[in-house]
Design an enzyme around this catalytic site. Sequence first.
Site, PDB file in Angstrom:
ATOM      1  N   LYS A 245       0.561  -1.250  -0.114  1.00 59.70           N
ATOM      2  CA  LYS A 245       0.008   0.202   0.103  1.00 59.70           C
ATOM      3  C   LYS A 245       1.086   1.255   0.194  1.00 59.70           C
ATOM      4  O   LYS A 245       0.557   2.029   0.299  1.00 59.70           O
ATOM      5  CB  LYS A 245      -1.022  -0.564   0.990  1.00 59.70           C
TER       6      LYS A 245
ATOM      7  N   LYS B 104      -5.908  -9.789  -6.846  1.00 62.03           N
ATOM      8  CA  LYS B 104      -6.592 -10.732  -5.728  1.00 62.03           C
ATOM      9  C   LYS B 104      -8.021  -9.631  -5.835  1.00 62.03           C
ATOM     10  O   LYS B 104      -7.185  -8.774  -6.443  1.00 62.03           O
ATOM     11  CB  LYS B 104      -6.219 -10.464  -4.452  1.00 62.03           C
TER      12      LYS B 104
ATOM     13  N   LYS C   8     -11.665  -4.785  -2.528  1.00 56.54           N
ATOM     14  CA  LYS C   8     -12.752  -4.168  -2.691  1.00 56.54           C
ATOM     15  C   LYS C   8     -12.738  -2.918  -2.566  1.00 56.54           C
ATOM     16  O   LYS C   8     -12.815  -2.103  -3.430  1.00 56.54           O
ATOM     17  CB  LYS C   8     -13.722  -3.546  -0.931  1.00 56.54           C
TER      18      LYS C   8
HETATM   19  P1  TYM Z   1     -10.519  -7.393   4.763  1.00 61.17           P
HETATM   20  O1  TYM Z   1     -11.095  -6.145   5.231  1.00 61.17           O
HETATM   21  O2  TYM Z   1      -9.547  -6.277   3.421  1.00 61.17           O
HETATM   22  O3  TYM Z   1     -11.242  -8.777   4.551  1.00 61.17           O
HETATM   23  C1  TYM Z   1     -11.997  -8.709   4.563  1.00 61.17           C
HETATM   24  C2  TYM Z   1     -11.832 -10.750   4.982  1.00 61.17           C
HETATM   25  O4  TYM Z   1     -11.806 -11.240   3.545  1.00 61.17           O
HETATM   26  C3  TYM Z   1     -10.386 -11.853   2.921  1.00 61.17           C
HETATM   27  N1  TYM Z   1     -10.311 -11.599   1.942  1.00 61.17           N
HETATM   28  C4  TYM Z   1     -10.181 -12.864   1.003  1.00 61.17           C
HETATM   29  N2  TYM Z   1     -10.095 -13.503   0.839  1.00 61.17           N
HETATM   30  C5  TYM Z   1     -10.351 -14.629  -0.318  1.00 61.17           C
HETATM   31  N3  TYM Z   1     -10.078 -14.323  -1.504  1.00 61.17           N
HETATM   32  C6  TYM Z   1     -10.553 -12.537  -1.744  1.00 61.17           C
HETATM   33  N4  TYM Z   1      -9.923 -11.893  -2.241  1.00 61.17           N
HETATM   34  C7  TYM Z   1     -10.086 -11.779  -0.537  1.00 61.17           C
HETATM   35  N5  TYM Z   1     -10.323 -10.347  -0.150  1.00 61.17           N
HETATM   36  C8  TYM Z   1     -10.526 -10.465   1.198  1.00 61.17           C
HETATM   37  C9  TYM Z   1      -9.467 -11.474   4.238  1.00 61.17           C
HETATM   38  O5  TYM Z   1      -8.542 -12.205   3.713  1.00 61.17           O
HETATM   39  C10 TYM Z   1     -10.812 -10.754   5.682  1.00 61.17           C
HETATM   40  O6  TYM Z   1     -10.379 -12.505   6.116  1.00 61.17           O
HETATM   41  N6  TYM Z   1      -7.035  -6.552   8.086  1.00 61.17           N
HETATM   42  C11 TYM Z   1      -8.299  -6.618   8.098  1.00 61.17           C
HETATM   43  C12 TYM Z   1      -9.308  -6.942   9.090  1.00 61.17           C
HETATM   44  C13 TYM Z   1      -9.570  -7.151  10.523  1.00 61.17           C
HETATM   45  C14 TYM Z   1      -9.721  -8.459  11.415  1.00 61.17           C
HETATM   46  C15 TYM Z   1      -9.221  -8.568  12.272  1.00 61.17           C
HETATM   47  C16 TYM Z   1      -9.773  -9.833  10.617  1.00 61.17           C
HETATM   48  C17 TYM Z   1      -8.954  -6.142  11.604  1.00 61.17           C
HETATM   49  N7  TYM Z   1      -8.884  -6.971  12.751  1.00 61.17           N
HETATM   50  C18 TYM Z   1      -8.433  -8.853  13.262  1.00 61.17           C
HETATM   51  C19 TYM Z   1      -9.441 -10.423  11.672  1.00 61.17           C
HETATM   52  C20 TYM Z   1      -8.940 -10.271  13.343  1.00 61.17           C
HETATM   53  C21 TYM Z   1      -9.042  -6.823   6.196  1.00 61.17           C
HETATM   54  O7  TYM Z   1      -8.067  -5.402   6.049  1.00 61.17           O
HETATM   55  O8  TYM Z   1      -9.784  -7.575   5.870  1.00 61.17           O
END
Ligand code: TYM
Length: 331
Positions: free
Chosen positions: A113, A194, A197
Amino acid sequence: MQKIVFSGVQPSGMLTLGNYLGAIRQFVALQDEADQAYYCVVDLHATTVRHDPKTLRDYTLMVSKLYLASGIDPNRATIFVQSHVPEHAELAWLLQCVARTGELSRMTQFKEKGGDKETVSVGLYTYPVLMAADILLYQTTHVPVGEDQKQHLELTRDLAERFNRDYGEVFRLPETIIPDVGSRIMSLDDPTKKMSKSNPSEMGRIHLLDPDDIIEKKIMRAVTDSENVIRYDPEKKPGVSNLLAILALVRGEHPEVLAEAFSGQGYGALKRSVADAVLEVLRPIKERYEHLTDEETLKILREGADRAQAIARKTYREAAQAFGYICRESS
Ligand code: TYM
């Protein structure tokens, strides 16, 4: 030992099929297996890059409703907004004093990023520490996530271990749950990246609330290759393999088995089946979403925050005390 599940999703954009298949579907399945399950809308994380305050408010409510519409049941799991439980930020500070700049500089998501630019926020740099705080506050045993979060989970374990060693056993070390298939759903218009969003390309991702005709169009136009042979081989055939993975997940089958079933057929037939399957899995989610009101969602979030805070406060106090911060009130 109790099974305690925690996970979070950032309200930083419309949720995608990747978020659903990689994460939220696991959240729904785990709420029945776990003794406690916490699903957080991590708004503090969504402000580490430049954001619009009104859009953030809208997305926070939208992600909360999508949790509910996807089948998370507020009677079986606790759904809440991260900023409603200030212990997340408090523990993050404490853990920032335990984390090292070297380990945060090695985080690949930070580097991707633009972490080397002087203009990125300090919040983006310390983001994984806040994530560790989220998880550790609930004495979490299992964290369901997609593949991109693996390194953050390793850091979480490292920080917990270091704290426990230096200040006393306070935190439980969580295990990561990453699905074998579906941990990395790829972009439809560039299957080497990937599905995300926050990616500017709309054609690459399916939003959970996209109208049916748009979903069909995106899948029918998905980038494949010119071989016209259906085979599951994510390295050499990322586009076709991504479609097979999506279909396999939705139907509860294996992508290799599906590849055989489709052998001899063209990419058009595979895409048609994927489109039909995705429309079918998203239809009830979209319908439930339409019926959820802001009022009932906000009520669920308030109750969720109360439940979450009771646990978070207890863990934070233990950590703060062990660290040497004296408590204002005796617990
Ligand atoms: P975030 O908001 O980017 O994504 C949420 C969840 O979706 C999964 N994900 C995917 N899985 C498969 N294929 C994809 N293309 C894909 N895009 C996203 C992510 O792996 C995630 O599980 N840092 C985290 C949010 C967070 C979190 C936490 C997660 C904050 N605190 C504590 C677990 C525990 C994030 O940015 O996810």
